[in-house]
Design a protein around this motif. Structure first.
Motif, PDB file in Angstrom:
ATOM      1  N   PRO A   1      34.994  93.588  66.417  1.00 54.43           N
ATOM      2  CA  PRO A   1      35.381  94.386  65.250  1.00 54.43           C
ATOM      3  C   PRO A   1      35.282  93.552  63.968  1.00 54.43           C
ATOM      4  O   PRO A   1      35.701  92.395  63.945  1.00 54.43           O
ATOM      5  CB  PRO A   1      36.831  94.763  65.553  1.00 54.43           C
ATOM      6  N   ASN A   2      34.701  94.139  62.955  1.00 55.48           N
ATOM      7  CA  ASN A   2      34.475  93.493  61.647  1.00 55.48           C
ATOM      8  C   ASN A   2      33.406  92.399  61.678  1.00 55.48           C
ATOM      9  O   ASN A   2      33.212  91.684  60.697  1.00 55.48           O
ATOM     10  CB  ASN A   2      35.786  92.935  61.058  1.00 55.48           C
ATOM     11  N   GLY A   3      32.702  92.277  62.818  1.00 54.43           N
ATOM     12  CA  GLY A   3      31.598  91.325  62.892  1.00 54.43           C
ATOM     13  C   GLY A   3      30.441  91.745  61.995  1.00 54.43           C
ATOM     14  O   GLY A   3      30.371  92.895  61.528  1.00 54.43           O
ATOM     15  N   ILE A   4      29.537  90.805  61.748  1.00 53.86           N
ATOM     16  CA  ILE A   4      28.447  91.086  60.809  1.00 53.86           C
ATOM     17  C   ILE A   4      27.077  90.758  61.411  1.00 53.86           C
ATOM     18  O   ILE A   4      26.952  89.912  62.285  1.00 53.86           O
ATOM     19  CB  ILE A   4      28.613  90.315  59.477  1.00 53.86           C
ATOM     20  N   ILE A   5      26.078  91.456  60.880  1.00 50.27           N
ATOM     21  CA  ILE A   5      24.679  91.203  61.218  1.00 50.27           C
ATOM     22  C   ILE A   5      23.951  90.807  59.940  1.00 50.27           C
ATOM     23  O   ILE A   5      24.103  91.475  58.905  1.00 50.27           O
ATOM     24  CB  ILE A   5      24.008  92.474  61.777  1.00 50.27           C
ATOM     25  N   TYR A   6      23.179  89.728  60.019  1.00 52.33           N
ATOM     26  CA  TYR A   6      22.223  89.418  58.944  1.00 52.33           C
ATOM     27  C   TYR A   6      20.834  89.718  59.482  1.00 52.33           C
ATOM     28  O   TYR A   6      20.489  89.324  60.601  1.00 52.33           O
ATOM     29  CB  TYR A   6      22.285  87.939  58.521  1.00 52.33           C
ATOM     30  N   THR A   7      20.031  90.412  58.691  1.00 55.03           N
ATOM     31  CA  THR A   7      18.646  90.629  59.078  1.00 55.03           C
ATOM     32  C   THR A   7      17.776  90.752  57.837  1.00 55.03           C
ATOM     33  O   THR A   7      18.287  90.997  56.738  1.00 55.03           O
ATOM     34  CB  THR A   7      18.507  91.879  59.975  1.00 55.03           C
ATOM     35  N   CYS A   8      16.480  90.543  58.007  1.00 53.10           N
ATOM     36  CA  CYS A   8      15.579  90.631  56.855  1.00 53.10           C
ATOM     37  C   CYS A   8      14.224  91.197  57.271  1.00 53.10           C
ATOM     38  O   CYS A   8      13.790  91.059  58.413  1.00 53.10           O
ATOM     39  CB  CYS A   8      15.411  89.277  56.173  1.00 53.10           C
ATOM     40  N   PHE A   9      13.599  91.839  56.310  1.00 51.46           N
ATOM     41  CA  PHE A   9      12.300  92.475  56.490  1.00 51.46           C
ATOM     42  C   PHE A   9      11.436  92.156  55.281  1.00 51.46           C
ATOM     43  O   PHE A   9      11.957  91.944  54.185  1.00 51.46           O
ATOM     44  CB  PHE A   9      12.459  94.002  56.586  1.00 51.46           C
ATOM     45  N   LYS A  10      10.127  92.158  55.471  1.00 53.98           N
ATOM     46  CA  LYS A  10       9.235  92.038  54.321  1.00 53.98           C
ATOM     47  C   LYS A  10       9.387  93.295  53.471  1.00 53.98           C
ATOM     48  O   LYS A  10       9.522  94.392  54.001  1.00 53.98           O
ATOM     49  CB  LYS A  10       7.781  91.887  54.774  1.00 53.98           C
TER      50      LYS A  10
ATOM     51  N   ILE B   1       7.939  88.549  49.487  1.00 55.82           N
ATOM     52  CA  ILE B   1       9.263  88.998  49.062  1.00 55.82           C
ATOM     53  C   ILE B   1       9.979  89.597  50.269  1.00 55.82           C
ATOM     54  O   ILE B   1       9.441  90.461  50.964  1.00 55.82           O
ATOM     55  CB  ILE B   1       9.180  90.023  47.926  1.00 55.82           C
ATOM     56  N   TRP B   2      11.187  89.097  50.521  1.00 57.56           N
ATOM     57  CA  TRP B   2      11.986  89.546  51.662  1.00 57.56           C
ATOM     58  C   TRP B   2      13.178  90.357  51.189  1.00 57.56           C
ATOM     59  O   TRP B   2      13.836  90.001  50.204  1.00 57.56           O
ATOM     60  CB  TRP B   2      12.490  88.351  52.465  1.00 57.56           C
ATOM     61  N   THR B   3      13.467  91.448  51.905  1.00 57.63           N
ATOM     62  CA  THR B   3      14.698  92.204  51.664  1.00 57.63           C
ATOM     63  C   THR B   3      15.703  91.771  52.731  1.00 57.63           C
ATOM     64  O   THR B   3      15.403  91.803  53.930  1.00 57.63           O
ATOM     65  CB  THR B   3      14.445  93.715  51.764  1.00 57.63           C
ATOM     66  N   ASN B   4      16.867  91.336  52.291  1.00 54.65           N
ATOM     67  CA  ASN B   4      17.889  90.779  53.184  1.00 54.65           C
ATOM     68  C   ASN B   4      19.106  91.698  53.208  1.00 54.65           C
ATOM     69  O   ASN B   4      19.583  92.138  52.160  1.00 54.65           O
ATOM     70  CB  ASN B   4      18.330  89.399  52.679  1.00 54.65           C
ATOM     71  N   TYR B   5      19.598  91.964  54.414  1.00 49.04           N
ATOM     72  CA  TYR B   5      20.741  92.856  54.594  1.00 49.04           C
ATOM     73  C   TYR B   5      21.845  92.166  55.383  1.00 49.04           C
ATOM     74  O   TYR B   5      21.568  91.448  56.347  1.00 49.04           O
ATOM     75  CB  TYR B   5      20.334  94.098  55.394  1.00 49.04           C
ATOM     76  N   ILE B   6      23.084  92.412  54.980  1.00 45.02           N
ATOM     77  CA  ILE B   6      24.235  92.051  55.816  1.00 45.02           C
ATOM     78  C   ILE B   6      24.980  93.334  56.106  1.00 45.02           C
ATOM     79  O   ILE B   6      25.386  94.067  55.201  1.00 45.02           O
ATOM     80  CB  ILE B   6      25.137  90.999  55.157  1.00 45.02           C
ATOM     81  N   ILE B   7      25.119  93.612  57.400  1.00 48.37           N
ATOM     82  CA  ILE B   7      25.764  94.843  57.892  1.00 48.37           C
ATOM     83  C   ILE B   7      27.063  94.474  58.561  1.00 48.37           C
ATOM     84  O   ILE B   7      27.122  93.498  59.313  1.00 48.37           O
ATOM     85  CB  ILE B   7      24.851  95.545  58.923  1.00 48.37           C
ATOM     86  N   GLN B   8      28.127  95.237  58.292  1.00 44.58           N
ATOM     87  CA  GLN B   8      29.408  94.952  58.931  1.00 44.58           C
ATOM     88  C   GLN B   8      29.837  96.118  59.823  1.00 44.58           C
ATOM     89  O   GLN B   8      29.652  97.279  59.493  1.00 44.58           O
ATOM     90  CB  GLN B   8      30.496  94.703  57.882  1.00 44.58           C
ATOM     91  N   LYS B   9      30.379  95.741  60.981  1.00 43.54           N
ATOM     92  CA  LYS B   9      30.968  96.716  61.897  1.00 43.54           C
ATOM     93  C   LYS B   9      32.412  96.918  61.458  1.00 43.54           C
ATOM     94  O   LYS B   9      33.228  95.993  61.572  1.00 43.54           O
ATOM     95  CB  LYS B   9      30.905  96.151  63.323  1.00 43.54           C
TER      96      LYS B   9
END
Length: 201
Positions: free
Chosen positions: A130-139, A190-198
């Motif tokens: 719970p409340n953990g996070i994901i970092y991911t990136c895409f072109k 150019i990279w788009t970077n996301y941090i997602i939280q549960k």
């Protein structure tokens, strides 16, 4: 006619050159934004670790790391580089639940097709505490492309928000930023970077 691709075969056949061309780069901003959201000593899953570059950084800075990759050849090189075993497994084989404080998926799940991505993201979210996070990136871009025999998914923020909205578990994008590639392979990209939280309310 659709171009053929075999992403894992590319990485197995080109593991050494890929390792050498991605082992160095400036990811400090990415690390800082990710690590500021989890506690010191937290457990991180490096999901598609490639060369092991990021796993090594996390280990050297006091975090616990489990690293996986689908390429058996990259797993060998990364295991040696980080000094611990890297598990060879595919993204769809992730079945853990409530285990990880953070999942780091740098330039990895961009190889998952648009059709398969929601299922993989759901597995990642289930694997988080719970409340953990994901970092991911895409072109940065739209649609997808086949390049060097690999599939690349260009995921827009709108597409990601739509995927997350359709999931049962409450999640949200808590950070979005763009960076310019700094490895030999991605210089100028150019990279788009996301941090997602549960999130649990």
């Amino acid at each position: 006619m659709e171009k053929e691709y075999n992403t894992l075969e590319y990485y197995n056949s080109n593991a050494k050159s890929y390792f050498e061309n991605t082992i160095k780069g400036d990811f400090q901003e990415n690390y800082n934004r990710f690590l500021s959201r989890i506690s010191k000593g937290a457990l991180i899953l490096d999901f598609g670790c490639g060369s092991g570059r990021d796993s090594k950084y996390f280990l050297e800075n006091g975090y616990k790391v489990e690293a996986i990759d689908g390429s058996k050849e990259l797993c060998k090189l990364a295991s040696e580089y980080i000094g611990q075993d890297v598990k060879c497994m595919k993204f769809e084989e992730l079945n853990e639940e409530n285990i990880y404080d953070g999942i780091w998926a740098c330039s990895s799940i961009l190889h998952v097709t648009k059709e398969e991505l929601p299922k993989i993201l759901e597995k990642m979210i289930n694997a988080l505490k719970p409340n953990g996070i994901i970092y991911t990136c895409f072109k940065k871009g739209e649609g997808y492309e086949i390049k060097e025999g690999k599939y690349y998914n260009f995921l827009t923020r709108e597409e990601l928000e739509s995927i997350l909205k359709n999931m049962g578990t409450k999640t949200k994008i808590v950070d979005y930023f763009e960076t310019v590639g700094s490895t030999k392979r991605s210089s100028g990209v150019i990279w788009t970077n996301y941090i997602i939280q549960k999130v649990f309310e």
